[in-house]
Design a protein around this motif. Sequence first.
Motif, PDB file in Angstrom:
ATOM      1  N   PRO A 192     -39.023   8.129  21.915  1.00 25.83           N
ATOM      2  CA  PRO A 192     -40.410   7.926  21.509  1.00 25.83           C
ATOM      3  C   PRO A 192     -40.814   6.464  21.647  1.00 25.83           C
ATOM      4  O   PRO A 192     -39.965   5.566  21.629  1.00 25.83           O
ATOM      5  CB  PRO A 192     -40.417   8.342  20.036  1.00 25.83           C
TER       6      PRO A 192
ATOM      7  N   SER B 179     -44.911  14.412  20.601  1.00 24.35           N
ATOM      8  CA  SER B 179     -44.341  14.588  19.264  1.00 24.35           C
ATOM      9  C   SER B 179     -44.252  16.065  18.898  1.00 24.35           C
ATOM     10  O   SER B 179     -43.276  16.507  18.273  1.00 24.35           O
ATOM     11  CB  SER B 179     -45.184  13.833  18.224  1.00 24.35           C
TER      12      SER B 179
ATOM     13  N   LEU C 273     -39.732   3.640  18.756  1.00 22.92           N
ATOM     14  CA  LEU C 273     -38.614   4.299  18.091  1.00 22.92           C
ATOM     15  C   LEU C 273     -37.936   3.360  17.094  1.00 22.92           C
ATOM     16  O   LEU C 273     -37.618   2.223  17.404  1.00 22.92           O
ATOM     17  CB  LEU C 273     -37.590   4.750  19.143  1.00 22.92           C
TER      18      LEU C 273
ATOM     19  N   THR D  20     -49.086  10.871  23.037  1.00 24.38           N
ATOM     20  CA  THR D  20     -47.989  10.716  22.083  1.00 24.38           C
ATOM     21  C   THR D  20     -47.966  11.871  21.091  1.00 24.38           C
ATOM     22  O   THR D  20     -46.893  12.381  20.734  1.00 24.38           O
ATOM     23  CB  THR D  20     -48.096   9.367  21.359  1.00 24.38           C
TER      24      THR D  20
ATOM     25  N   TRP E 291     -40.176  25.356  17.549  1.00 25.89           N
ATOM     26  CA  TRP E 291     -40.423  25.517  16.112  1.00 25.89           C
ATOM     27  C   TRP E 291     -39.738  26.733  15.506  1.00 25.89           C
ATOM     28  O   TRP E 291     -39.389  26.707  14.321  1.00 25.89           O
ATOM     29  CB  TRP E 291     -41.937  25.536  15.848  1.00 25.89           C
TER      30      TRP E 291
ATOM     31  N   LEU F 111     -41.138  16.613  16.411  1.00 21.75           N
ATOM     32  CA  LEU F 111     -41.392  15.537  15.452  1.00 21.75           C
ATOM     33  C   LEU F 111     -42.670  15.762  14.653  1.00 21.75           C
ATOM     34  O   LEU F 111     -42.854  15.180  13.586  1.00 21.75           O
ATOM     35  CB  LEU F 111     -41.487  14.191  16.189  1.00 21.75           C
ATOM     36  N   LEU F 112     -43.564  16.604  15.190  1.00 22.91           N
ATOM     37  CA  LEU F 112     -44.862  16.833  14.563  1.00 22.91           C
ATOM     38  C   LEU F 112     -45.215  18.306  14.750  1.00 22.91           C
ATOM     39  O   LEU F 112     -45.225  18.804  15.875  1.00 22.91           O
ATOM     40  CB  LEU F 112     -45.920  15.941  15.229  1.00 22.91           C
ATOM     41  N   ARG F 113     -45.519  18.983  13.651  1.00 27.66           N
ATOM     42  CA  ARG F 113     -45.812  20.419  13.738  1.00 27.66           C
ATOM     43  C   ARG F 113     -47.254  20.628  14.209  1.00 27.66           C
ATOM     44  O   ARG F 113     -48.187  20.051  13.635  1.00 27.66           O
ATOM     45  CB  ARG F 113     -45.616  21.095  12.382  1.00 27.66           C
TER      46      ARG F 113
ATOM     47  N   LYS G 191     -33.672  21.437  20.466  1.00 29.22           N
ATOM     48  CA  LYS G 191     -33.376  20.007  20.392  1.00 29.22           C
ATOM     49  C   LYS G 191     -32.037  19.663  21.026  1.00 29.22           C
ATOM     50  O   LYS G 191     -31.831  18.536  21.490  1.00 29.22           O
ATOM     51  CB  LYS G 191     -33.432  19.541  18.935  1.00 29.22           C
TER      52      LYS G 191
ATOM     53  N   VAL H 174     -34.714  12.348  23.692  1.00 25.87           N
ATOM     54  CA  VAL H 174     -36.058  11.864  23.384  1.00 25.87           C
ATOM     55  C   VAL H 174     -36.047  10.352  23.185  1.00 25.87           C
ATOM     56  O   VAL H 174     -35.192   9.814  22.472  1.00 25.87           O
ATOM     57  CB  VAL H 174     -36.609  12.553  22.113  1.00 25.87           C
TER      58      VAL H 174
ATOM     59  N   THR I 170     -41.425  17.789  20.962  1.00 23.87           N
ATOM     60  CA  THR I 170     -40.050  17.449  20.595  1.00 23.87           C
ATOM     61  C   THR I 170     -39.687  17.812  19.151  1.00 23.87           C
ATOM     62  O   THR I 170     -38.576  17.543  18.704  1.00 23.87           O
ATOM     63  CB  THR I 170     -39.807  15.942  20.802  1.00 23.87           C
TER      64      THR I 170
END
Length: 255
Positions: free
Chosen positions: A86, A51, A89, A47, A72, A56-58, A79, A84, A54
């Motif tokens: 998740p 993330s 969600l 996960t 990024w 959602l998380l750097r 995007k 997506v 997609t």
Amino acid sequence: MAVNQIALSLQGLHKSFGAKLAVDDLTLEVPAGSMFGLVGPNGAGKTTTLSMATGLLRPDAGRAVVLGADVWSDPAAAKALMGVLPDGLRLFDRLSGRELLRYVGLLRSVPAELVTARSGELLEALGLTEDADNLVVDYSAGMTKKIGLACALIHAPRLLLLDEPLEAVDPVSGETIRAILRSYVAGGGTVVLSSHVMELVESLCDTVAVVAQGRVLATGPLDEVRAGESLQRRFISLVGGRELDQEALAWLRSS
């Protein structure tokens, strides 16, 4: 589509949460036009990896590239190519299913008339037409998963990233979703599907990656990764299974 084009390239991804290393130099390539299964035990980093892939998380280090667009450095372009779903969600559940699809479609810059047409087709295909005007907050877990998938598809992305897409979905709806995903891939789309259910991955996916402790243990065409075994057995041999002590939980046995 170019021959051997890569739909998703993950290059040296790292992610830590405090002292815990969740993803450790993970590198993975997903061929365009494939149904790609991502499997691993709980806590393997699946996960977290999705993330980062997609946006959602750097990541602490590394890159994620979607069909040539860096997630990024060029997030809008990347995007726009992705749909997506998740796990867990959170949706705008005070909207009806139909309103939610319209909202997401317009956010994705799909023309209003096209949103209406596509929404009707998706609701019908997923068996949600009768509940289209009910609030999403009143949907069952399976219905919520299906409307989430519809939201991921509304803008006709070229890459779908799905975390446990069939969890809580009944067998009939599950077969419908499988058919939609197969049709999507046959039309040139790419699916990355994370699941704990080996039978699902084995029946749907042509390419897989086994992940544990934030690293890729094996990846490639399904038959190569299975190496003559079922995916379940191969998975256990790669990640390491646990033998249950014969004396453990003895109190559960009838006397």
